[in-house]
Enzyme design. Structure first.
Site, PDB file in Angstrom:
ATOM      1  N   CYS A  79     -14.349 -15.199 -22.973  1.00 40.06           N
ATOM      2  CA  CYS A  79     -13.334 -14.901 -23.989  1.00 40.06           C
ATOM      3  C   CYS A  79     -13.869 -15.244 -25.387  1.00 40.06           C
ATOM      4  O   CYS A  79     -14.838 -14.662 -25.838  1.00 40.06           O
ATOM      5  CB  CYS A  79     -12.029 -15.628 -23.663  1.00 40.06           C
ATOM      6  SG  CYS A  79     -10.600 -14.990 -24.587  1.00 40.06           S
ATOM      7  N   HIS A 186     -11.258 -12.628 -18.553  1.00 38.08           N
ATOM      8  CA  HIS A 186     -11.247 -13.923 -17.863  1.00 38.08           C
ATOM      9  C   HIS A 186     -11.549 -13.705 -16.387  1.00 38.08           C
ATOM     10  O   HIS A 186     -10.648 -13.362 -15.614  1.00 38.08           O
ATOM     11  CB  HIS A 186      -9.875 -14.595 -18.021  1.00 38.08           C
ATOM     12  CG  HIS A 186      -9.585 -15.060 -19.397  1.00 38.08           C
ATOM     13  ND1 HIS A 186      -9.885 -16.339 -19.831  1.00 38.08           N
ATOM     14  CD2 HIS A 186      -9.046 -14.425 -20.460  1.00 38.08           C
ATOM     15  CE1 HIS A 186      -9.524 -16.468 -21.099  1.00 38.08           C
ATOM     16  NE2 HIS A 186      -9.016 -15.327 -21.502  1.00 38.08           N
ATOM     17  N   GLU A 188     -12.024 -15.841 -14.107  1.00 39.88           N
ATOM     18  CA  GLU A 188     -11.319 -16.834 -13.285  1.00 39.88           C
ATOM     19  C   GLU A 188      -9.865 -16.455 -13.049  1.00 39.88           C
ATOM     20  O   GLU A 188      -9.195 -17.024 -12.176  1.00 39.88           O
ATOM     21  CB  GLU A 188     -11.415 -18.224 -13.938  1.00 39.88           C
ATOM     22  CG  GLU A 188     -10.505 -18.480 -15.117  1.00 39.88           C
ATOM     23  CD  GLU A 188     -10.934 -17.844 -16.438  1.00 39.88           C
ATOM     24  OE1 GLU A 188     -10.231 -18.067 -17.443  1.00 39.88           O
ATOM     25  OE2 GLU A 188     -11.951 -17.135 -16.457  1.00 39.88           O
TER      26      GLU A 188
END
Length: 206
Positions: A79, A186, A188
């Site tokens: 990010c 992202h 994750e």
């Protein structure tokens, strides 16, 4: 197993990244200790928030990050951790970035039907012309990733771009060169496909 450290410089999506690695069975360290970071085989550069404020927090770690890269050790930016690798950002033009890559970070200027920030799931397209730097994105072409951002990167050297998405324009969303990889989205928070990227990163560490 390689030592992977998430840099805790006071701003970032640290817990979610830590948990992402935990989901794939990999223990990573979260640290603000410069020696721990310097001794790591790989580092994660997170980032959430305003460019200027976050960059001001990161500046104390600039030399360590640069030395890490120069030592040919792996780095993954996520990010804002991607955006700070560039020279400057329209969000905070008076604040210089890490300047690892020449280029700027631009605010979206899109028709009114496109909401800013760009938030939610978007399909990515892997840049097959940059096949030397796309090992991290193996098997995720055309997968959907989770985004939250109002700015996008504009590299001077477009050959480092490893993936795009379409959001009112062709948006560069990942870069890769040598030991450096970075993502606007992202991983994750992007389900199985995102976790596969984290697995690929771990496997890429010498």
């Amino acid at each position: 197993m390689s030592d992977i450290t998430i840099i805790d410089y006071g701003s970032g999506n640290i817990l979610s990244i830590y948990n992402g690695f935990k989901k794939i069975g990999v223990e990573v360290t979260v640290s603000d200790d410069k020696k721990v970071i310097a001794d790591s085989d790989a580092i994660i550069l997170p980032g959430v928030g305003a460019y200027g404020a976050v960059m001001n927090n990161l500046i104390d770690y600039k030399d360590i990050v640069c030395d890490h890269i120069n030592d040919d050790k792996a780095l993954l930016g996520i990010c804002l951790g991607l955006q700070m690798l560039f020279t400057t950002s329209q969000e905070s033009p008076e604040v210089k970035g890490l300047d690892i890559f020449k280029g700027s970070v631009e605010r979206f200027n899109l028709p009114h039907e496109y909401k800013i920030p760009h938030m939610g799931w978007n399909q990515i397209t892997v840049n097959k012309t940059n096949s030397n730097n796309t090992s991290l994105l193996e098997d995720v072409d055309n997968e959907y990733m989770y985004f939250v951002h109002s700015y996008y990167i504009k590299p001077e050297d477009e050959s480092i771009i490893t993936a795009y998405t379409d959001y009112g324009m062709k948006v560069p969303v990942a870069i890769g060169k040598d030991n450096i990889n970075a993502l606007q989205f992202h991983p994750e928070k992007s389900g199985k496909a995102g976790l596969n990227i984290l697995k690929n990163f771990v496997e890429s560490i010498d």
